[in-house]
Write an enzyme that holds these catalytic residues in place. Structure first.
Site, PDB file in Angstrom:
ATOM      1  N   ASP A  43     -14.727   9.918   3.075  1.00  0.00           N
ATOM      2  CA  ASP A  43     -14.010   8.871   2.344  1.00  0.00           C
ATOM      3  C   ASP A  43     -14.601   7.526   2.784  1.00  0.00           C
ATOM      4  OD1 ASP A  43     -10.909   8.630   1.025  1.00  0.00           O
ATOM      5  OD2 ASP A  43     -11.621   6.839   2.071  1.00  0.00           O
ATOM      6  N   HIS A  90      -4.926   8.429   6.426  1.00  0.00           N
ATOM      7  CA  HIS A  90      -4.494   7.202   7.131  1.00  0.00           C
ATOM      8  C   HIS A  90      -3.126   7.334   7.810  1.00  0.00           C
ATOM      9  CE1 HIS A  90      -7.865   4.969   5.659  1.00  0.00           C
ATOM     10  NE2 HIS A  90      -7.496   5.044   4.394  1.00  0.00           N
ATOM     11  N   ASP A 142     -14.298   7.518  -2.904  1.00  0.00           N
ATOM     12  CA  ASP A 142     -14.325   6.069  -3.087  1.00  0.00           C
ATOM     13  C   ASP A 142     -15.573   5.404  -2.502  1.00  0.00           C
ATOM     14  OD1 ASP A 142     -13.320   6.822  -0.637  1.00  0.00           O
ATOM     15  OD2 ASP A 142     -11.449   5.701  -0.799  1.00  0.00           O
ATOM     16  N   HIS A 169     -13.181   4.893   3.503  1.00  0.00           N
ATOM     17  CA  HIS A 169     -12.361   4.264   4.542  1.00  0.00           C
ATOM     18  C   HIS A 169     -12.368   5.117   5.814  1.00  0.00           C
ATOM     19  CE1 HIS A 169     -10.669   2.835   0.641  1.00  0.00           C
ATOM     20  NE2 HIS A 169     -10.671   1.671   1.275  1.00  0.00           N
ATOM     21  N   TYR A 177     -10.896   5.561  -6.616  1.00  0.00           N
ATOM     22  CA  TYR A 177     -10.058   4.704  -7.474  1.00  0.00           C
ATOM     23  C   TYR A 177     -10.700   4.402  -8.806  1.00  0.00           C
ATOM     24  CZ  TYR A 177      -7.804   4.962  -3.103  1.00  0.00           C
ATOM     25  OH  TYR A 177      -7.222   5.498  -1.985  1.00  0.00           O
ATOM     26  N   ASP A 216       0.808  -1.224   0.000  1.00  0.00           N
ATOM     27  CA  ASP A 216       0.000   0.000   0.000  1.00  0.00           C
ATOM     28  C   ASP A 216       0.842   1.276   0.000  1.00  0.00           C
ATOM     29  OD1 ASP A 216      -2.323  -1.367  -0.030  1.00  0.00           O
ATOM     30  OD2 ASP A 216      -3.011  -0.755   1.965  1.00  0.00           O
ATOM     31  N   GLY A 238      -2.137   2.851   3.803  1.00  0.00           N
ATOM     32  CA  GLY A 238      -3.194   3.095   2.814  1.00  0.00           C
ATOM     33  C   GLY A 238      -2.884   4.198   1.822  1.00  0.00           C
TER      34      GLY A 238
HETATM   35 ZN   LIG Z   1     -10.450   5.802   0.970  1.00  0.00          ZN
END
Ligand SMILES: [Zn+2]
Length: 378
Positions: free
Chosen positions: A171, A136, A260, A173, A299, A94, A144
């Protein structure tokens, strides 16, 4: 309402960098957003301007990252990489080692900090750095695709000047690096809406992570089930964010707009359209406080570029005249090519999807309300 000063942060310098080809993180997205907006004439005109980032200096980066980590990052960029660096997440799948791995995040972070400075000086009320949003990264951890945590640094810089910061992260995540940076503080409230840690990286961000000590109740997590669609997402957002934001009374918003969570993202499993972001930005604008918006994940490059271009048009008010007409039966009465092209079409929701998502979203809303709201007198 007077036109607000909105600054778009970018420079061609950022376009010189790229991650290794097999890494899904695409540094070209920001340049593509700029190109689209420029072709529409949306980077100039009433209140709108552009600013170029200046690379963040080490002394500033040390407000969040350790000297040891920054040293390892810089050394790895020059090809000197060892087991100590690997233990800090440098050189993983990552967070691969590549030549620009220090200079690129330092410049991208410089963009977010430029935005914070413009807001602090009153030169801007709204700012967007599409190259930012590396939520992250930890003080001593690459994670990440994130090496330097520009959003945590912006919150630190704003809080240092006495601002109450509301960090909102949409996001897909969990915004772990930022949440944990302020876990025991009440001067930066973090709210992250993300896909459930049960199904997605980084595996944190459940409702019971709610801050500690003075920060108890100032870290808010809204984990959402696979398949979450616009209506369900906005239900969760509207149940949690407006009451907390009104109670908290922030001086400034830092808004991480990773794209994302959109349907079609290859790394995640929510099913939003970019119309959700329009709703959220329009809501944030009602507080009449500065907004520092950044990019983040995303992405599916085409969807991400369109979402961020749309987000800027809403943020800087270029959308407003047409926004009213857009509400009439969902028909764009004064539609233009670009606007029709930026908004996603509504997505069909299956009955089965609706049933499973609705139940889980209802549960998460109740959980957050029970745990967090009483701390804020709600
Ligand atoms: Zn993300």
């Amino acid at each position: 309402m007077a036109t607000k000063k909105a600054v778009f942060i970018h420079s061609s310098e950022l376009e010189k960098f790229s991650y290794p080809a097999d890494c899904p993180f695409n540094t070209d997205r920001a340049g593509q957003v700029r190109k689209v907006l420029n072709s529409m004439g949306l980077l100039s005109g009433p209140g709108r301007s552009e600013a170029a980032p200046v690379a963040a200096e080490r002394v500033v980066l040390k407000k969040f990252h350790s000297a040891r980590y920054l040293h390892a990052l810089r050394a790895a960029a020059k090809g000197r990489w060892d087991i100590e660096a690997l233990n800090m997440g440098i050189g993983t799948v990552d967070c691969p080692v590549f030549a620009g791995m220090y200079d690129y995040p330092a410049l991208a972070t410089g963009g977010t900090l430029t935005a914070a400075d413009l807001i602090l000086s009153g030169s801007a009320e709204l700012a967007f750095n599409p190259s930012g949003g590396f939520h992250h990264a930890g003080p001593e951890r690459a994670s990440g695709f994130c090496y330097i945590n520009d959003v945590a640094l912006a919150c630190i810089v704003l809080a240092e000047k006495g601002k109450r910061v509301l960090y909102l992260d949409v996001d897909v995540h969990h915004g772990d690096g930022v949440a944990y940076a302020f876990y025991d503080r009440s001067d930066v409230m973090t709210i992250s809406l993300h896909e459930s840690p049960k199904t997605l990286f980084p595996g944190t961000g459940s409702e019971d992570e709610m801050g500690t000590g003075a920060g108890e109740g100032y870290c808010v997590n809204v984990p959402l089930p696979v398949g979450t669609y616009d209506e369900a997402y906005l239900k969760a957002f509207n149940a949690v964010v407006p009451p907390l934001a009104r109670a908290y009374k922030p001086d400034v918003f830092v808004f991480e707009l990773g794209a994302d969570a959109l349907a079609g993202d290859p790394l995640a499993h929510l099913r939003l359209t970019n119309n959700v972001y329009v709703e959220i930005i329009n809501h944030l604008l009602t507080y009449d406080k500065p907004i520092l918006m950044t990019g983040g994940g995303g992405y599916n490059v085409d969807n991400t570029v369109r979402a961020w271009a749309l987000a800027w048009t809403v943020l800087c008010g270029a959308d407003s005249d047409r926004h009213a007409s857009a509400a009439v039966g969902g028909v764009m009465l004064e539609s233009t090519e670009w606007q029709g092209g930026l908004r996603d079409r509504a997505l069909a929701v299956s009955e089965q999807q609706r049933r499973s998502v609705e139940r889980a979203v209802k549960a998460v809303i109740e959980e957050v309300k029970t745990r967090i709201f009483p701390i804020h007198g709600l």
